[in-house]
Design a protein around this motif. Structure first.
Motif, PDB file in Angstrom:
ATOM      1  N   ILE A   6       0.844  -1.198   0.000  1.00 40.64           N
ATOM      2  CA  ILE A   6       0.000   0.000   0.000  1.00 40.64           C
ATOM      3  C   ILE A   6       0.874   1.240   0.000  1.00 40.64           C
ATOM      4  O   ILE A   6       0.655   2.188  -0.769  1.00 40.64           O
ATOM      5  CB  ILE A   6      -0.945  -0.001   1.222  1.00 40.64           C
ATOM      6  CG1 ILE A   6      -2.027  -1.070   1.050  1.00 40.64           C
ATOM      7  CG2 ILE A   6      -1.605   1.374   1.401  1.00 40.64           C
ATOM      8  CD1 ILE A   6      -2.895  -1.262   2.272  1.00 40.64           C
ATOM      9  N   ASP A  10       1.417   4.763  -2.489  1.00 41.88           N
ATOM     10  CA  ASP A  10       0.941   6.011  -1.919  1.00 41.88           C
ATOM     11  C   ASP A  10       2.015   7.086  -2.010  1.00 41.88           C
ATOM     12  O   ASP A  10       2.081   7.990  -1.186  1.00 41.88           O
ATOM     13  CB  ASP A  10       0.523   5.809  -0.451  1.00 41.88           C
ATOM     14  CG  ASP A  10      -0.658   6.688  -0.075  1.00 41.88           C
ATOM     15  OD1 ASP A  10      -1.177   7.384  -0.975  1.00 41.88           O
ATOM     16  OD2 ASP A  10      -1.059   6.684   1.090  1.00 41.88           O
ATOM     17  N   ILE A  76     -12.290   0.271  -4.117  1.00 41.40           N
ATOM     18  CA  ILE A  76     -11.517   0.237  -2.872  1.00 41.40           C
ATOM     19  C   ILE A  76     -10.022   0.242  -3.193  1.00 41.40           C
ATOM     20  O   ILE A  76      -9.561  -0.501  -4.057  1.00 41.40           O
ATOM     21  CB  ILE A  76     -11.846  -1.028  -2.061  1.00 41.40           C
ATOM     22  CG1 ILE A  76     -13.346  -1.075  -1.717  1.00 41.40           C
ATOM     23  CG2 ILE A  76     -11.015  -1.088  -0.788  1.00 41.40           C
ATOM     24  CD1 ILE A  76     -13.788  -2.385  -1.095  1.00 41.40           C
ATOM     25  N   ASP A  77      -9.281   1.083  -2.494  1.00 44.13           N
ATOM     26  CA  ASP A  77      -7.829   1.072  -2.614  1.00 44.13           C
ATOM     27  C   ASP A  77      -7.227   1.583  -1.312  1.00 44.13           C
ATOM     28  O   ASP A  77      -7.804   2.454  -0.654  1.00 44.13           O
ATOM     29  CB  ASP A  77      -7.357   1.954  -3.771  1.00 44.13           C
ATOM     30  CG  ASP A  77      -5.991   1.527  -4.304  1.00 44.13           C
ATOM     31  OD1 ASP A  77      -5.948   0.903  -5.374  1.00 44.13           O
ATOM     32  OD2 ASP A  77      -4.987   1.789  -3.626  1.00 44.13           O
ATOM     33  N   GLY A  78      -6.083   1.034  -0.951  1.00 40.87           N
ATOM     34  CA  GLY A  78      -5.441   1.427   0.292  1.00 40.87           C
ATOM     35  C   GLY A  78      -4.633   2.705   0.183  1.00 40.87           C
ATOM     36  O   GLY A  78      -4.247   3.286   1.204  1.00 40.87           O
ATOM     37  N   ALA A  79      -4.357   3.155  -1.041  1.00 40.33           N
ATOM     38  CA  ALA A  79      -3.486   4.311  -1.247  1.00 40.33           C
ATOM     39  C   ALA A  79      -4.288   5.554  -1.602  1.00 40.33           C
ATOM     40  O   ALA A  79      -4.992   5.588  -2.619  1.00 40.33           O
ATOM     41  CB  ALA A  79      -2.468   4.014  -2.346  1.00 40.33           C
ATOM     42  N   GLN A  80      -4.166   6.585  -0.789  1.00 36.59           N
ATOM     43  CA  GLN A  80      -4.838   7.858  -1.044  1.00 36.59           C
ATOM     44  C   GLN A  80      -4.446   8.426  -2.409  1.00 36.59           C
ATOM     45  O   GLN A  80      -5.292   8.945  -3.147  1.00 36.59           O
ATOM     46  CB  GLN A  80      -4.475   8.862   0.056  1.00 36.59           C
ATOM     47  CG  GLN A  80      -4.975  10.284  -0.186  1.00 36.59           C
ATOM     48  CD  GLN A  80      -6.457  10.447   0.050  1.00 36.59           C
ATOM     49  OE1 GLN A  80      -6.986   9.960   1.041  1.00 36.59           O
ATOM     50  NE2 GLN A  80      -7.140  11.127  -0.854  1.00 36.59           N
ATOM     51  N   ILE A  83      -6.406   6.722  -5.119  1.00 39.07           N
ATOM     52  CA  ILE A  83      -7.800   7.145  -5.085  1.00 39.07           C
ATOM     53  C   ILE A  83      -7.973   8.505  -5.766  1.00 39.07           C
ATOM     54  O   ILE A  83      -8.943   8.740  -6.499  1.00 39.07           O
ATOM     55  CB  ILE A  83      -8.321   7.194  -3.632  1.00 39.07           C
ATOM     56  CG1 ILE A  83      -8.491   5.781  -3.075  1.00 39.07           C
ATOM     57  CG2 ILE A  83      -9.633   7.966  -3.544  1.00 39.07           C
ATOM     58  CD1 ILE A  83      -9.643   4.988  -3.663  1.00 39.07           C
ATOM     59  N   GLU A  84      -7.025   9.407  -5.544  1.00 40.72           N
ATOM     60  CA  GLU A  84      -7.100  10.727  -6.163  1.00 40.72           C
ATOM     61  C   GLU A  84      -7.010  10.635  -7.681  1.00 40.72           C
ATOM     62  O   GLU A  84      -7.719  11.349  -8.407  1.00 40.72           O
ATOM     63  CB  GLU A  84      -5.993  11.629  -5.621  1.00 40.72           C
ATOM     64  CG  GLU A  84      -6.155  11.996  -4.150  1.00 40.72           C
ATOM     65  CD  GLU A  84      -7.486  12.674  -3.859  1.00 40.72           C
ATOM     66  OE1 GLU A  84      -7.915  13.514  -4.669  1.00 40.72           O
ATOM     67  OE2 GLU A  84      -8.106  12.339  -2.821  1.00 40.72           O
ATOM     68  N   LEU A  99     -15.839   5.823  -3.947  1.00 41.54           N
ATOM     69  CA  LEU A  99     -14.428   5.524  -3.712  1.00 41.54           C
ATOM     70  C   LEU A  99     -14.161   5.435  -2.216  1.00 41.54           C
ATOM     71  O   LEU A  99     -14.541   6.325  -1.459  1.00 41.54           O
ATOM     72  CB  LEU A  99     -13.545   6.600  -4.338  1.00 41.54           C
ATOM     73  CG  LEU A  99     -13.639   6.725  -5.865  1.00 41.54           C
ATOM     74  CD1 LEU A  99     -12.847   7.929  -6.348  1.00 41.54           C
ATOM     75  CD2 LEU A  99     -13.153   5.461  -6.546  1.00 41.54           C
ATOM     76  N   ILE A 101     -11.111   4.519   0.711  1.00 43.97           N
ATOM     77  CA  ILE A 101      -9.723   4.234   1.063  1.00 43.97           C
ATOM     78  C   ILE A 101      -9.735   3.182   2.158  1.00 43.97           C
ATOM     79  O   ILE A 101     -10.291   3.395   3.244  1.00 43.97           O
ATOM     80  CB  ILE A 101      -9.004   5.497   1.562  1.00 43.97           C
ATOM     81  CG1 ILE A 101      -9.003   6.578   0.482  1.00 43.97           C
ATOM     82  CG2 ILE A 101      -7.569   5.163   1.968  1.00 43.97           C
ATOM     83  CD1 ILE A 101      -8.481   7.908   0.965  1.00 43.97           C
ATOM     84  N   ASP A 103      -8.094  -1.118   3.267  1.00 43.72           N
ATOM     85  CA  ASP A 103      -7.392  -2.368   2.991  1.00 43.72           C
ATOM     86  C   ASP A 103      -8.427  -3.438   2.638  1.00 43.72           C
ATOM     87  O   ASP A 103      -9.225  -3.840   3.479  1.00 43.72           O
ATOM     88  CB  ASP A 103      -6.607  -2.775   4.242  1.00 43.72           C
ATOM     89  CG  ASP A 103      -5.708  -3.979   4.024  1.00 43.72           C
ATOM     90  OD1 ASP A 103      -5.970  -4.754   3.078  1.00 43.72           O
ATOM     91  OD2 ASP A 103      -4.775  -4.162   4.813  1.00 43.72           O
TER      92      ASP A 103
END
Length: 242
Positions: A6, A10, A76-80, A83-84, A99, A101, A103
């Motif tokens: 992750i 990020d 779903i994604d663990g990395a901000q 997501i951006e 969306l 953020i 795990d």
């Protein structure tokens, strides 16, 4: 994804070139997503509820929503940072995307109730998981799906033997060097490309399975009609139905 993988995604400099790097390192991505969408036996007009595990920059979700224009996706994604980028890509589709953020190993905490999702899909994400974590995620996926729902996965696998894996990596490296055409010093030649890929795999904690392991894991999660729908070298589109 592990905390380390992750974190690897990020970092703004890493994600800014993510899609360009994918074109160099995984030129079959568009074909794999196309096959994954073709596997889904739903009319294009149906209103599907879907989840994208590891939405990344939103590429797969964008293709899914364009293919099923009445559907919606929980990404779903663990990395901000990822997501951006997904948010920027999916601006025109924002009303049909949520969306989150998080795990996705904790899928039950992030997703709707069991038996409420028609499709779960993923691309180049699950190979970051350990086998126990992947088994846990797939069992949660099966619980979320409605009867008749589908899970489709476009991802990496590893060869059955070290000798074959070495040969496939040679083919992979040669292809990247050719596509880069000297325009990227990371991929200037076979040696630099090999070092880059080795560091990438180490930093992201890649843990791909063999073809047999991948398919067996889908079956053991409770899915049926499991198959490898597309395979080339180290890349696979697999799927199964609830």
């Amino acid at each position: 994804m592990t905390e380390r993988s992750i974190a690897a995604y990020d970092v703004s400099e890493r994600v800014k070139r993510y899609d360009a790097d994918m074109e160099l390192m995984h030129p079959n991505r568009s074909k794999m997503v196309q096959v994954a969408l073709e596997v889904l036996p739903f009319p294009k007009t149906v209103a599907l509820r879907a989840i994208d595990l590891g939405i990344g920059t939103g590429y797969f979700t964008e293709c899914f929503l364009n293919n099923f224009p009445n559907s919606c996706v929980l990404g779903i994604d663990g990395a901000q940072a990822m997501i951006e980028l997904a948010k920027a890509r999916l601006t025109s589709l924002a009303s049909r995307v949520e969306l989150v953020i998080g795990d996705f190993r904790k899928l039950q905490e992030l997703a709707p109730d069991a038996g409420t999702v028609d499709v779960v899909f993923s691309a180049y994400a699950l190979h970051h998981l350990s086998r126990p974590d992947k088994e846990t995620v797939l069992k949660q996926v099966a619980e979320l799906l409605v009867p008749g729902g589908w899970f489709v996965n476009a991802d990496l696998i590893v060869a059955d033997s070290s000798e074959l894996e070495s040969r496939l990596q040679q083919i992979r490296v040669a292809g990247i060097v050719e596509r880069a055409g000297g325009s990227d010093k990371r991929f200037a030649d076979s040696a630099s490309t090999g070092r880059f890929l080795a560091d990438l795999q180490k930093n992201e904690r890649d843990q791909p399975m063999t073809l047999a392991q991948d398919l067996e894991m889908l079956r053991s999660s409770g899915l049926k009609n499991v198959s490898a729908f597309w395979l080339e070298y180290r890349e696979l589109v697999s799927a199964g139905q609830k």
